[in-house]
Design a protein around this motif. Structure first.
Motif, PDB file in Angstrom:
ATOM      1  N   TYR A  36      33.869  39.881  46.257  1.00  0.00           N
ATOM      2  CA  TYR A  36      35.116  40.298  46.908  1.00  0.00           C
ATOM      3  C   TYR A  36      34.841  41.501  47.785  1.00  0.00           C
ATOM      4  O   TYR A  36      33.978  42.317  47.501  1.00  0.00           O
ATOM      5  N   TYR A  95      44.809  32.214  49.575  1.00  0.00           N
ATOM      6  CA  TYR A  95      44.272  32.258  48.218  1.00  0.00           C
ATOM      7  C   TYR A  95      45.032  33.198  47.299  1.00  0.00           C
ATOM      8  O   TYR A  95      44.957  33.093  46.075  1.00  0.00           O
ATOM      9  N   THR A 105      43.258  31.034  43.089  1.00  0.00           N
ATOM     10  CA  THR A 105      44.464  31.855  43.232  1.00  0.00           C
ATOM     11  C   THR A 105      44.222  33.232  42.628  1.00  0.00           C
ATOM     12  O   THR A 105      44.008  33.380  41.422  1.00  0.00           O
ATOM     13  N   TYR A 106      44.293  34.236  43.488  1.00  0.00           N
ATOM     14  CA  TYR A 106      43.903  35.575  43.066  1.00  0.00           C
ATOM     15  C   TYR A 106      44.897  36.190  42.105  1.00  0.00           C
ATOM     16  O   TYR A 106      44.515  36.927  41.187  1.00  0.00           O
ATOM     17  N   THR A 107      46.201  35.894  42.269  1.00  0.00           N
ATOM     18  CA  THR A 107      47.218  36.506  41.416  1.00  0.00           C
ATOM     19  C   THR A 107      47.261  35.906  40.024  1.00  0.00           C
ATOM     20  O   THR A 107      47.952  36.421  39.149  1.00  0.00           O
ATOM     21  N   ARG A 161      41.272  32.770  39.250  1.00  0.00           N
ATOM     22  CA  ARG A 161      40.540  33.592  40.227  1.00  0.00           C
ATOM     23  C   ARG A 161      39.052  33.211  40.223  1.00  0.00           C
ATOM     24  O   ARG A 161      38.417  33.108  39.180  1.00  0.00           O
TER      25      ARG A 161
END
Length: 565
Positions: free
Chosen positions: A565, A532, A421-423, A428
């Motif tokens: 990324y 994601y 989960t990027y947030t 991450r």
């Protein structure tokens, strides 16, 4: 005896003697002719003497006349005499000096540049005038006056050159010269030597430029020499006053060097480094390795080249060593752009150059003028195959949410994924280069352990004290006592319990970064996109079940895994 005397007796008279002689002569025919010849010879001698006397008189008169005229003109130059190209026949020293003096008043000299510009200097401009220094007198004194007649036997009695004794102001001359337009610095183009240049893939000899820069000292010396010799014109170019290039396009050394360098440096050897960069041996490097002889010609000295190659291989080895644990650059499968990621120092294995084999290979390529692009020859390497990650690796573009598996340099599997989960920074998926630790079937993935404080009812055994018996005054038991008893009571306590953040069974587990790995995620209905960002994993790479199974069968321990990324 007496007879003999009588026969030779002398006559008495002379007359008879003569008469007898005459008679005898008449009898001898030769005697009269001899007498006549003697008389004729006497007359001839007399005539010859007269003629000789006349001749001597004529000679004497001629000599006298010759000496008279010679003496009369003894102060003049002989006929046919010239000084500095001027006929001075019959002129005195004073006459000649007067002529030279008069000529200085009208003297001028014109100076012409190679561009055709002409400047003039007049006698009055530089206070130019004649000064008698005895040089004319010296020429005259070399004449022998009584030899004046020889001048009539040849048209040229004597051609003499002398530096006319003149004086002028050299500072004024220099000032005038420096005022000319072609002497101005802004109007002068400096000469340019021919050099070696690398143009369109080969060494060439550049064109030289003559320019028009004038050497002030050379021109001034030439100008003063011309004036001293009463010359009327001066060419700056013929005076060699222009500063010329020292090396021209026809220079043998330069042309020979161009040929040699085109043969021996016109190739490149490129080493592809583990971090994606390159180290190149090009014309500049090869030129620095060349030797030159005493004439400046380049040549390839084998001993020097061997030293340079050995030193270069050591530099190459050090550069490869520096790549261990450093950044690597590779080409993104998604965008085609170069990407840079860091290889952690804990990744097992390292790159190391086989210096002996690399030296042999490099020497062979240089001596055969071979252009090539290759990896260094390694004694050990972190990844198998060519390229910064080898030719077998997993590439995960976390922004594109896509995975590629390369095997032997070819993509054999690719799929959409869901990463951490990027947030949520703690969930991450981190960037970097890793390697597969191992692979395992049927694994329960557990999250972090969580400790919690809870309240519980804990049974406690409580003792109830007994009672004493009641006695009367006489000590008799009125009421019997009771013994102590126990009972169970419950009290509230706080305890710390440990549990996992999550527990999730998977069929295929492939870890590469501690607790982060690739695995199947049967609970997900879709992959890729922006899932994601808010609903990703705890950091792992979620894959469709079938793709995870395919990858599990192909991938091996130690396989590089790159995430970015």
């Amino acid at each position: 005896m007496s007879e003999t005397k009588s026969k030779i007796k002398t006559p008495r008279t002379g007359k008879n003697k003569i008469g007898n002689l005459g008679k005898r002569q008449k009898k001898n025919p030769t005697k009269p002719e001899s007498s006549k010849s003697g008389k004729g010879l006497g007359k001839k001698k007399t005539l010859l003497l007269a003629l000789l006397l006349v001749l001597l008189c004529i000679i004497a008169v001629a000599i006298g006349v010759y000496l008279y005229y010679g003496y009369r003109h003894k102060d003049e130059f002989f006929k046919g005499t010239s000084i500095n190209g001027m006929d001075v026949s019959g002129k005195t020293v004073r006459d000649v000096e007067t002529i030279f003096s008069d000529s200085t008043k009208t003297y001028s000299i014109s100076v012409t540049s190679k561009d055709g510009q002409t400047e003039n200097i007049q006698a009055a401009d530089i206070d130019y005038c004649y000064v008698s220094d005895g040089s004319i007198q010296k020429i005259f004194d070399e004449q022998i006056w009584w030899q004046w007649g020889k001048s009539y036997l040849t048209s040229k009695q004597g051609e003499h050159q002398t530096s006319v004794a003149i004086t002028y102001d050299k500072e004024k001359l220099r000032s005038i010269m420096n005022s000319w337009s072609f002497m101005a610095k802004e109007n002068q183009i400096a000469p340019v030597d021919s050099t070696l240049a690398y143009e369109e893939g080969q060494y060439v000899v550049t064109e030289h430029v003559d320019g028009n820069t004038i050497d002030e000292t050379v021109l001034f010396d030439a100008l003063t020499a011309a004036i001293d010799n009463t010359e009327k014109t001066l060419s700056v170019e013929e005076a060699d006053a222009y500063i010329m290039p020292t090396v021209t396009k026809t220079d043998a050394v330069l042309n020979d060097n161009a040929k040699t360098l085109n043969e021996q440096t016109n190739f490149t050897i490129t080493h592809n480094m583990p971090d994606g960069t390159t180290k190149v041996i090009d014309k500049d490097v090869l030129l620095s390795w060349m030797s030159t002889d005493e004439t400046g010609r380049y040549y390839r000295d084998e001993a020097v080249f061997n030293e340079k190659i050995a030193a270069y291989v050591q530099e190459l080895s050090a550069a490869v060593d520096a790549c261990n644990g450093s950044n690597v650059t590779f080409t993104s499968s998604n965008s085609g752009n170069p990407r840079q990621v860091t290889i952690p120092s804990y990744i097992s294995g390292s790159w190391a150059v086989n210096t002996e084999e690399e030296t042999k290979q490099l020497t062979s390529e240089i001596m055969s003028n071979t252009t090539t692009s290759r990896e260094p020859i390694y004694s050990s390497r972190r990844f198998s195959g060519s390229g910064p990650l080898g030719d077998t690796y997993v590439e995960i573009d976390l922004s594109a949410q896509h995975l590629w598996y390369y095997q032997g340099g070819t993509v054999v599997l690719e799929t959409d994924i869901v990463s951490g989960t990027y947030t949520n920074a703690s969930r991450r998926t981190p960037e970097g280069v890793y390697s597969l630790d191992y692979k395992q079937r049927d694994r329960v993935l557990r999250g972090q352990q969580i400790q919690e404080t809870v309240e519980v009812q804990v049974p406690v055994e409580v003792t109830v004290p007994g009672t004493d018996p009641v006695l009367d005054e006489n000590g008799n038991v009125i009421t019997p006592g009771t013994p102590p008893t126990t009972k169970i009571e419950y009290q509230t306590e706080q305890r710390t319990e440990t549990r996992y953040e999550y527990e999730c069974p998977v069929d295929y587990w492939m870890p590469f970064n501690g607790g982060i790995g690739m695995h199947d995620a049967a609970w997900r209905g879709s992959f890729g996109g922006s899932i994601y960002m808010y609903s990703g994993s705890h950091g792992c790479i979620n894959m469709p079940h079938s793709k995870a199974g395919e990858l599990f069968e192909m991938i091996e321990k130690g396989c590089p895994v790159v995430c970015y990324y």
